[in-house]
Write a protein that holds these residues in place. Structure first.
Motif, PDB file in Angstrom:
ATOM      1  N   HIS A  92      -9.285 -11.643   1.823  1.00  0.00           N
ATOM      2  CA  HIS A  92      -8.768 -11.786   0.456  1.00  0.00           C
ATOM      3  C   HIS A  92      -9.908 -11.986  -0.546  1.00  0.00           C
ATOM      4  CE1 HIS A  92      -4.373 -11.774   0.472  1.00  0.00           C
ATOM      5  NE2 HIS A  92      -4.407 -12.371   1.657  1.00  0.00           N
ATOM      6  N   GLN A  96     -10.684  -9.424  -3.586  1.00  0.00           N
ATOM      7  CA  GLN A  96     -10.668  -9.824  -4.993  1.00  0.00           C
ATOM      8  C   GLN A  96     -11.966  -9.424  -5.690  1.00  0.00           C
ATOM      9  OE1 GLN A  96      -8.070 -11.337  -6.900  1.00  0.00           O
ATOM     10  NE2 GLN A  96      -7.011 -10.521  -5.117  1.00  0.00           N
ATOM     11  N   SER A  99     -12.006  -5.845  -6.387  1.00  0.00           N
ATOM     12  CA  SER A  99     -11.041  -5.489  -7.422  1.00  0.00           C
ATOM     13  C   SER A  99     -11.624  -5.656  -8.818  1.00  0.00           C
ATOM     14  CB  SER A  99      -9.784  -6.358  -7.269  1.00  0.00           C
ATOM     15  OG  SER A  99      -8.882  -6.116  -8.321  1.00  0.00           O
ATOM     16  N   THR A 171      -5.163  -4.307 -10.218  1.00  0.00           N
ATOM     17  CA  THR A 171      -5.402  -5.656 -10.708  1.00  0.00           C
ATOM     18  C   THR A 171      -5.619  -6.589  -9.523  1.00  0.00           C
ATOM     19  OG1 THR A 171      -3.072  -6.299 -10.640  1.00  0.00           O
ATOM     20  CG2 THR A 171      -3.871  -5.212 -12.665  1.00  0.00           C
ATOM     21  N   GLU A 173      -3.983  -9.208  -8.847  1.00  0.00           N
ATOM     22  CA  GLU A 173      -2.679  -9.570  -8.280  1.00  0.00           C
ATOM     23  C   GLU A 173      -2.154  -8.469  -7.359  1.00  0.00           C
ATOM     24  OE1 GLU A 173      -0.106 -12.410  -7.481  1.00  0.00           O
ATOM     25  OE2 GLU A 173      -1.723 -12.636  -8.945  1.00  0.00           O
ATOM     26  N   GLN A 174      -2.342  -7.227  -7.752  1.00  0.00           N
ATOM     27  CA  GLN A 174      -1.910  -6.114  -6.908  1.00  0.00           C
ATOM     28  C   GLN A 174      -2.708  -6.078  -5.610  1.00  0.00           C
ATOM     29  OE1 GLN A 174      -2.605  -3.010  -9.840  1.00  0.00           O
ATOM     30  NE2 GLN A 174      -0.409  -2.632 -10.055  1.00  0.00           N
ATOM     31  N   ARG A 176      -4.211  -8.654  -4.135  1.00  0.00           N
ATOM     32  CA  ARG A 176      -3.788  -9.772  -3.282  1.00  0.00           C
ATOM     33  C   ARG A 176      -2.452  -9.460  -2.612  1.00  0.00           C
ATOM     34  NH1 ARG A 176      -4.798 -15.808  -5.234  1.00  0.00           N
ATOM     35  NH2 ARG A 176      -6.860 -15.117  -4.592  1.00  0.00           N
ATOM     36  N   GLY A 177      -1.549  -8.833  -3.349  1.00  0.00           N
ATOM     37  CA  GLY A 177      -0.255  -8.460  -2.776  1.00  0.00           C
ATOM     38  C   GLY A 177      -0.397  -7.470  -1.640  1.00  0.00           C
ATOM     39  N   THR A 180      -1.853  -9.326   1.334  1.00  0.00           N
ATOM     40  CA  THR A 180      -0.843 -10.248   1.860  1.00  0.00           C
ATOM     41  C   THR A 180       0.164  -9.489   2.716  1.00  0.00           C
ATOM     42  OG1 THR A 180      -1.064 -11.754  -0.025  1.00  0.00           O
ATOM     43  CG2 THR A 180       0.975 -11.890   1.248  1.00  0.00           C
ATOM     44  N   THR A 205      -5.361 -20.034  -1.552  1.00  0.00           N
ATOM     45  CA  THR A 205      -5.622 -19.626  -2.936  1.00  0.00           C
ATOM     46  C   THR A 205      -6.802 -20.323  -3.575  1.00  0.00           C
ATOM     47  OG1 THR A 205      -3.284 -19.099  -3.219  1.00  0.00           O
ATOM     48  CG2 THR A 205      -4.600 -19.353  -5.218  1.00  0.00           C
ATOM     49  N   ASP A 209     -10.214 -18.361  -4.684  1.00  0.00           N
ATOM     50  CA  ASP A 209     -10.613 -18.337  -6.093  1.00  0.00           C
ATOM     51  C   ASP A 209     -11.999 -18.948  -6.281  1.00  0.00           C
ATOM     52  OD1 ASP A 209      -8.223 -17.149  -6.703  1.00  0.00           O
ATOM     53  OD2 ASP A 209      -7.275 -18.979  -7.473  1.00  0.00           O
TER      54      ASP A 209
END
Length: 236
Positions: A92, A96, A99, A171, A173-174, A176-177, A180, A205, A209
């Motif tokens: 992850h 990120q 991304s 993005t 969020e996309q 990470r989705g 996941t 998370t 981050d």
């Protein structure tokens, strides 16, 4: 550091970012030094003062990207004692960075698509990292029985690397989705039943981050990101 040296460092970093953006948009073959210098709003002569040619510039982008990714992976690795959760968190974290950080993404793609003799690619270090984590999970009894780490490692490398290459334009969020969803489908066949409920396929998370943010500000020794021989120092 004197004022002149600070200015030279800022100029060089601006050129690297501009080069990464052009490589990311055009690819290595189509990118031109004139486009990179124009994007940085500097002369081609100024670019040549810092970099000998396009290959030198691309190599520097790759090295910078590997440093960013290595630092982030190390933070994720050190902050989590459970090997399988560490594996998820590292994936992850790297996703990120790919991304939103154009230097990390461009360098990763150059490293994957533009191999050069005598230089180990980041994907090989990622393979070694995964294998060590799976071996550690097997030793701790958190890996499902009958699992063979070597072919499993290859499958995870192929899936996560492929997703990493396709991240461009998504993005955070996309991204990470997507990862996941991958781990939601993959972990049940990977983790022993007694530990499966404790694993978070969405990653830890706060840790992810923090690793993404801190990775650009920690000291980095290029030799440590270069290969598997540094396994004792970190995950990659």
């Amino acid at each position: 550091m004197g004022h002149q040296q600070e200015r030279a460092t800022r100029t060089r970093r601006l050129m690297l970012k501009s080069a990464a953006e052009v490589f990311d948009r055009e690819g290595y073959a189509s990118a031109r030094l004139a486009d990179i210098s124009a994007h940085a709003r500097m002369s081609t002569g100024a670019l040549h003062f810092h970099f000998a040619n396009k290959e030198d510039l691309a190599r520097t982008v790759v090295n910078e990207a590997r440093g960013i990714l290595w630092r982030a992976a190390l933070i994720s690795y050190e902050k989590n004692g459970e090997p399988l959760q560490s594996l998820v968190d590292i994936s992850h974290t790297l996703a990120q960075l790919l991304s939103w950080d154009v230097v990390a993404r461009s360098g990763f793609r150059l490293d994957t698509e533009w191999p050069r003799g005598g230089r180990q690619q980041f994907i090989h270090a990622w393979h070694a990292c995964l294998r060590r984590l799976l071996d550690r999970a097997e030793e701790r009894g958190t890996l499902r029985e009958q699992i063979q780490p070597q072919p499993l490692t290859c499958a995870i490398v192929a899936a996560t690397t492929g997703m990493g290459v396709l991240i461009k334009g998504r993005t955070g969020e996309q991204t990470r989705g997507a990862f996941t969803g991958f781990w939601q489908g993959f972990l049940p066949g990977l983790a022993a039943p007694h530990v499966l409920g404790e694993l978070n396929p969405g990653g830890t998370t706060d840790l992810v981050d923090y690793a993404v943010t801190a990775s650009r500000y920690l000291p980095y020794e290029p030799a440590e990101a270069a290969g598997v021989e540094t396994a004792a120092k970190g995950p990659l």
